[in-house]
Design an enzyme around this catalytic site. Sequence first.
Site, mmCIF file in Angstrom:
data_model
loop_
_atom_site.group_PDB
_atom_site.id
_atom_site.type_symbol
_atom_site.label_atom_id
_atom_site.label_comp_id
_atom_site.label_asym_id
_atom_site.label_seq_id
_atom_site.Cartn_x
_atom_site.Cartn_y
_atom_site.Cartn_z
ATOM 1 N N TYR A 1 -15.660 16.187 -15.224
ATOM 2 C CA TYR A 1 -15.752 14.854 -15.416
ATOM 3 C C TYR A 1 -16.893 14.586 -14.040
ATOM 4 C CZ TYR A 1 -15.513 9.854 -14.716
ATOM 5 O OH TYR A 1 -15.922 8.539 -14.576
ATOM 6 N N LYS B 1 -8.270 5.254 -19.232
ATOM 7 C CA LYS B 1 -8.452 5.681 -20.547
ATOM 8 C C LYS B 1 -7.287 5.443 -21.612
ATOM 9 C CE LYS B 1 -12.110 6.616 -18.159
ATOM 10 N NZ LYS B 1 -12.288 8.164 -17.544
ATOM 11 N N ARG C 1 0.823 -1.246 -0.222
ATOM 12 C CA ARG C 1 0.052 0.049 0.065
ATOM 13 C C ARG C 1 1.029 1.138 -0.134
ATOM 14 N NH1 ARG C 1 -2.081 2.120 4.495
ATOM 15 N NH2 ARG C 1 -2.094 0.094 5.459
ATOM 16 N N ASP D 1 -6.499 17.899 -14.795
ATOM 17 C CA ASP D 1 -6.883 16.588 -15.179
ATOM 18 C C ASP D 1 -6.587 16.645 -16.714
ATOM 19 O OD1 ASP D 1 -8.331 14.302 -16.414
ATOM 20 O OD2 ASP D 1 -9.813 14.238 -14.760
HETATM 21 C C1 LIG Z 1 -12.814 8.622 -16.242
HETATM 22 C C2 LIG Z 1 -12.284 9.843 -15.990
HETATM 23 C C3 LIG Z 1 -12.017 10.063 -14.596
HETATM 24 C C4 LIG Z 1 -12.212 9.021 -13.422
HETATM 25 O O1 LIG Z 1 -11.410 7.789 -13.913
HETATM 26 P P1 LIG Z 1 -11.620 6.511 -13.322
HETATM 27 O O2 LIG Z 1 -10.493 5.645 -13.671
HETATM 28 O O3 LIG Z 1 -12.871 5.899 -14.002
HETATM 29 O O4 LIG Z 1 -11.692 6.499 -11.652
HETATM 30 C C5 LIG Z 1 -11.433 11.410 -14.151
HETATM 31 N N1 LIG Z 1 -11.298 12.302 -15.110
HETATM 32 C C6 LIG Z 1 -11.870 12.036 -16.258
HETATM 33 C C7 LIG Z 1 -11.471 13.405 -17.334
HETATM 34 C C8 LIG Z 1 -12.131 10.826 -16.907
HETATM 35 O O5 LIG Z 1 -12.388 10.771 -18.254
#
Ligand SMILES: *Cc1c(COP(=O)(O)O)cnc(C)c1O
Length: 397
Positions: free
Chosen positions: A114, A210, A61, A186
């Site tokens: 998001y 993604k 962890r 992000d």
């Molecule tokens: C999918 C996504 C998230 C969250 O990510 P997870 O891996 O599903 O927790 C955060 N920001 C953006 C822009 C996303 O497309």
Amino acid sequence: MNHDHSRPHPETRAVHPHVIEPVGSRPIGVPIHQGHIFAFDGADAMADAFAGPRSAFFYGRFANPTVRSLEEAVADLEGGTAALATGSGMGAINAVLMGLLRSGDHVIAQSCLYGGTYALLAGLAERWGVEVTHVSGNDPEEVRAALRPQTRLLYLETIANPTTQVADLPALIAVARDADVTAVVDNTFAPVLCRPFEHGADIVIHSATKYMGGHADILGGVAVFADDVKYQQVWKHSIELGAAPDPFAAWLTLRGFATLPLRIARQTRTALDLAHRLEAHPAVTHVAHPGLASHPQYELAQRLLPDGAGGVLSFDVQGGREAGRTFTDSVELLSLAASLGDVSTLVMHPASTSHRQLDAEALAAAGIGEGTVRIAVGLEHPDDLWADIDQALAKTA
Ligand SMILES: *Cc1c(COP(=O)(O)O)cnc(C)c1O
């Protein structure tokens, strides 16, 4: 049973395998260190391991060699000093926000965020006493006007979903830096294409689920830091939160990472190609991709995303909500699925799915139409994708 007393019993030997480390050669890829504990030769060495994130590995962890390889790869890609990998993108976002904020702090965040991030900020406001002001993401004066003595953090997304709005990172972050406010970006929609640290960001976050993983087989997140103090602060919170990724997921993410630049270059090129073809189609009333001259942030995208403005596009079909749903019902090659950044092309209707909690007014404010369709482009040949889109559009007439 006779026992050879020079050797331990079979049960004992069974749990003490000989761990083979290569000698005289080395692996060319990152090995999976799936084990979560590490043994020491002495008490002092073990005690030293508890000192911080860069001490010896002792418990999964806190740190793991496979996960660390991923962290270093992403830190290197973004040009940061350190990175923290987590079990999902939301894990990284939570670790950053909850690791840096306290009750009474104020956050300035983009409006079109998001959904999970939007909900997290709303929860922090409701239950933890963190105040949040939302801004458009394109006007530095709006950020300046929102600043308060308690403002700690500015939160932006390079490219917003599904509107493909491009945030004016350099202008907005400059206002934050003047006020000593931490700028978090992000960058999930634009890895490789944009490096937010070059525009002054302090922290860059990715949902590795993604583009980075890229094959729709892992959940993962990474937060990258320009400064070591914030890294240590967020790392400490993330081990308390329990946000660590599984080493196998980190390993699969590294496997995806190897082809990330190639995939995103191709996905970006195909997305723009499809966006141009959609713009010329009579059944389509509006197309959003930052590489189109008709996009409201086209000039900004040319500066911020010179190698391409991402693999996501959205468009509106004549006939509104019904037509949008008919389109998504009619595709055959494209998969009707959430998420983005996969090797295969995904399509969805935000108004009835990811953004269903928004009423008509909130949808309009976010720039999402009732009939808006989002496409997250994969690696198929653009002509095959177009053939499917074209036949599905014909059904909406
Ligand atoms: C999918 C996504 C998230 C969250 O990510 P997870 O891996 O599903 O927790 C955060 N920001 C953006 C822009 C996303 O497309």
